[in-house]
Design a protein around this motif. Sequence first.
Motif, PDB file in Angstrom:
ATOM      1  N   PRO A  52      14.387  -1.595  -1.950  1.00 51.79           N
ATOM      2  CA  PRO A  52      13.236  -2.499  -1.895  1.00 51.79           C
ATOM      3  C   PRO A  52      12.365  -2.198  -0.686  1.00 51.79           C
ATOM      4  O   PRO A  52      12.858  -1.790   0.368  1.00 51.79           O
ATOM      5  N   PRO A  53      11.064  -2.367  -0.826  1.00 50.12           N
ATOM      6  CA  PRO A  53      10.139  -2.010   0.251  1.00 50.12           C
ATOM      7  C   PRO A  53      10.167  -3.016   1.394  1.00 50.12           C
ATOM      8  O   PRO A  53      10.578  -4.169   1.231  1.00 50.12           O
ATOM      9  N   ALA A  54       9.704  -2.570   2.539  1.00 53.66           N
ATOM     10  CA  ALA A  54       9.509  -3.459   3.683  1.00 53.66           C
ATOM     11  C   ALA A  54       8.041  -3.883   3.706  1.00 53.66           C
ATOM     12  O   ALA A  54       7.152  -3.098   3.360  1.00 53.66           O
ATOM     13  N   GLU A  55       7.795  -5.100   4.114  1.00 54.73           N
ATOM     14  CA  GLU A  55       6.412  -5.593   4.159  1.00 54.73           C
ATOM     15  C   GLU A  55       5.555  -4.730   5.085  1.00 54.73           C
ATOM     16  O   GLU A  55       4.381  -4.473   4.808  1.00 54.73           O
ATOM     17  N   GLN A  56       6.145  -4.258   6.177  1.00 53.03           N
ATOM     18  CA  GLN A  56       5.404  -3.411   7.113  1.00 53.03           C
ATOM     19  C   GLN A  56       4.957  -2.115   6.435  1.00 53.03           C
ATOM     20  O   GLN A  56       3.847  -1.624   6.679  1.00 53.03           O
ATOM     21  N   THR A  57       5.805  -1.563   5.582  1.00 50.23           N
ATOM     22  CA  THR A  57       5.451  -0.344   4.866  1.00 50.23           C
ATOM     23  C   THR A  57       4.286  -0.594   3.920  1.00 50.23           C
ATOM     24  O   THR A  57       3.339   0.194   3.839  1.00 50.23           O
ATOM     25  N   ALA A  58       4.346  -1.699   3.196  1.00 45.51           N
ATOM     26  CA  ALA A  58       3.258  -2.048   2.282  1.00 45.51           C
ATOM     27  C   ALA A  58       1.950  -2.244   3.048  1.00 45.51           C
ATOM     28  O   ALA A  58       0.874  -1.864   2.566  1.00 45.51           O
ATOM     29  N   ALA A  59       2.047  -2.803   4.240  1.00 41.17           N
ATOM     30  CA  ALA A  59       0.853  -3.001   5.061  1.00 41.17           C
ATOM     31  C   ALA A  59       0.244  -1.659   5.456  1.00 41.17           C
ATOM     32  O   ALA A  59      -0.989  -1.490   5.458  1.00 41.17           O
ATOM     33  N   LEU A  60       1.093  -0.690   5.790  1.00 37.81           N
ATOM     34  CA  LEU A  60       0.596   0.638   6.152  1.00 37.81           C
ATOM     35  C   LEU A  60      -0.065   1.317   4.957  1.00 37.81           C
ATOM     36  O   LEU A  60      -1.098   1.984   5.099  1.00 37.81           O
ATOM     37  N   TRP A  61       0.517   1.160   3.773  1.00 38.01           N
ATOM     38  CA  TRP A  61      -0.105   1.743   2.577  1.00 38.01           C
ATOM     39  C   TRP A  61      -1.509   1.161   2.390  1.00 38.01           C
ATOM     40  O   TRP A  61      -2.448   1.901   2.085  1.00 38.01           O
ATOM     41  N   ALA A  62      -1.621  -0.126   2.564  1.00 36.46           N
ATOM     42  CA  ALA A  62      -2.923  -0.772   2.390  1.00 36.46           C
ATOM     43  C   ALA A  62      -3.931  -0.288   3.426  1.00 36.46           C
ATOM     44  O   ALA A  62      -5.103  -0.034   3.102  1.00 36.46           O
ATOM     45  N   GLU A  63      -3.474  -0.137   4.667  1.00 35.56           N
ATOM     46  CA  GLU A  63      -4.370   0.272   5.756  1.00 35.56           C
ATOM     47  C   GLU A  63      -4.840   1.717   5.607  1.00 35.56           C
ATOM     48  O   GLU A  63      -5.955   2.065   6.011  1.00 35.56           O
ATOM     49  N   ARG A  64      -3.992   2.550   5.016  1.00 34.96           N
ATOM     50  CA  ARG A  64      -4.261   3.991   5.000  1.00 34.96           C
ATOM     51  C   ARG A  64      -5.015   4.473   3.761  1.00 34.96           C
ATOM     52  O   ARG A  64      -5.203   5.673   3.580  1.00 34.96           O
ATOM     53  N   THR A  65      -5.451   3.554   2.942  1.00 30.57           N
ATOM     54  CA  THR A  65      -6.154   3.926   1.712  1.00 30.57           C
ATOM     55  C   THR A  65      -7.494   3.208   1.643  1.00 30.57           C
ATOM     56  O   THR A  65      -7.663   2.130   2.192  1.00 30.57           O
ATOM     57  N   PRO A  66      -8.461   3.799   0.948  1.00 33.01           N
ATOM     58  CA  PRO A  66      -9.813   3.228   0.892  1.00 33.01           C
ATOM     59  C   PRO A  66      -9.895   2.024  -0.046  1.00 33.01           C
ATOM     60  O   PRO A  66      -9.001   1.804  -0.865  1.00 33.01           O
ATOM     61  N   PRO A  67     -10.964   1.257   0.064  1.00 32.42           N
ATOM     62  CA  PRO A  67     -11.168   0.135  -0.853  1.00 32.42           C
ATOM     63  C   PRO A  67     -11.147   0.623  -2.309  1.00 32.42           C
ATOM     64  O   PRO A  67     -11.667   1.703  -2.615  1.00 32.42           O
ATOM     65  N   GLY A  68     -10.533  -0.166  -3.166  1.00 34.49           N
ATOM     66  CA  GLY A  68     -10.493   0.203  -4.575  1.00 34.49           C
ATOM     67  C   GLY A  68      -9.301   1.043  -4.975  1.00 34.49           C
ATOM     68  O   GLY A  68      -9.058   1.248  -6.168  1.00 34.49           O
ATOM     69  N   PHE A  69      -8.546   1.530  -3.981  1.00 33.51           N
ATOM     70  CA  PHE A  69      -7.358   2.320  -4.313  1.00 33.51           C
ATOM     71  C   PHE A  69      -6.275   1.383  -4.851  1.00 33.51           C
ATOM     72  O   PHE A  69      -6.168   0.228  -4.440  1.00 33.51           O
ATOM     73  N   THR A  70      -5.464   1.907  -5.782  1.00 28.40           N
ATOM     74  CA  THR A  70      -4.488   1.069  -6.468  1.00 28.40           C
ATOM     75  C   THR A  70      -3.077   1.637  -6.360  1.00 28.40           C
ATOM     76  O   THR A  70      -2.871   2.829  -6.576  1.00 28.40           O
ATOM     77  N   PHE A  71      -2.140   0.750  -6.046  1.00 29.01           N
ATOM     78  CA  PHE A  71      -0.716   1.099  -6.027  1.00 29.01           C
ATOM     79  C   PHE A  71      -0.012   0.390  -7.184  1.00 29.01           C
ATOM     80  O   PHE A  71      -0.096  -0.840  -7.305  1.00 29.01           O
ATOM     81  N   ASN A  72       0.685   1.152  -8.020  1.00 28.79           N
ATOM     82  CA  ASN A  72       1.637   0.569  -8.956  1.00 28.79           C
ATOM     83  C   ASN A  72       3.019   0.710  -8.343  1.00 28.79           C
ATOM     84  O   ASN A  72       3.353   1.778  -7.812  1.00 28.79           O
ATOM     85  N   ILE A  73       3.801  -0.328  -8.406  1.00 28.44           N
ATOM     86  CA  ILE A  73       5.100  -0.371  -7.737  1.00 28.44           C
ATOM     87  C   ILE A  73       6.216  -0.432  -8.775  1.00 28.44           C
ATOM     88  O   ILE A  73       6.223  -1.320  -9.635  1.00 28.44           O
ATOM     89  N   LYS A  74       7.162   0.489  -8.681  1.00 31.78           N
ATOM     90  CA  LYS A  74       8.292   0.468  -9.604  1.00 31.78           C
ATOM     91  C   LYS A  74       9.306  -0.566  -9.123  1.00 31.78           C
ATOM     92  O   LYS A  74       9.686  -0.596  -7.946  1.00 31.78           O
ATOM     93  N   ALA A  75       9.741  -1.415 -10.045  1.00 33.02           N
ATOM     94  CA  ALA A  75      10.660  -2.494  -9.692  1.00 33.02           C
ATOM     95  C   ALA A  75      11.999  -1.965  -9.214  1.00 33.02           C
ATOM     96  O   ALA A  75      12.515  -0.957  -9.707  1.00 33.02           O
TER      97      ALA A  75
END
Length: 288
Positions: A52-75
């Motif tokens: 399972p992901p860490a919230e800090q990791t998800a925050a970095l993904w969001a910060e490092r990508t431009p507006p409109g970029f999309t992440f699909n997450i495998k359960a």
Amino acid sequence: MGEIKVGTASWTDRTLLESGWYPAGADTPEKRLGFYAEKFPLVEVDATYYSPPAEQTAALWAERTPPGFTFNIKAFSLLTGHPTKVSALYKDLRPETEKKNVYPGDLEPAAYEQVWERFLSALQPLVDAGKLGALLFQFPPWFTIRRSNKQYLLEVQRRVRPLRAVYEFRHASWFEGGNRDETLEFLREHKLPYVSVDMPQGYKSSIPPVLAATADLAVVRFHGHSEKWTSNDIHEKFGYLYTDRELKDWAPKLKKLASQAEQMHVLTNNCYSDYAQRNAGQLIELLT
């Protein structure tokens, strides 16, 4: 035609890093994700299936990508009924057992609820950034068509709401004979997005390439046609490069599917070397 986003199921695979697809300057995780996001508007995160992901990791993904970029997450594997390594569970929720792998029933009910809660909570930075696309629930080969499993599909929908789950099956019973219409009708009735797949045929886990939009989002995942589909080596399993002819044959089918939904996500999961990136790039050209 609905909006089409094309991407791959990895940007960090070891063989991708070794392939030379990334320029020499993209030598950190931040730079590699940034380079990837310049090429594609969508990525699927498969690492979250194994741990399972860490919230800090998800925050970095969001910060490092431009507006409109999309992440699909495998359960996370436990949430789809797959065997899950005890070591992959949150430390305080690990059951006292000598087993290496556990299933949902091996956890106390409260611990199981906590896994759900923490998994979803960790994705909040992506939600806040408007970058979470869908949660991929890929079920195991023994998840057959039956009432209890249909009810679990609805349970997943309730648990993740207002987030969106998409569903991929790995047992042919969902599409055998009259079950095909029954499955698609059930998904449409409850607005559950179906994940269409292209994959090797003739195996217990094989699903035919049924292209169907059962909700406002349609998803297609390309797994390749490796002759070593049953291999435990993930690179042998997915090491297949689609030909130009194959992708050209797929293009009109994908455009037709896109006309039946508001959005369509197309993911190349043939993650060996730069195969997925090359094929995803070709699909973008064919679909635009």
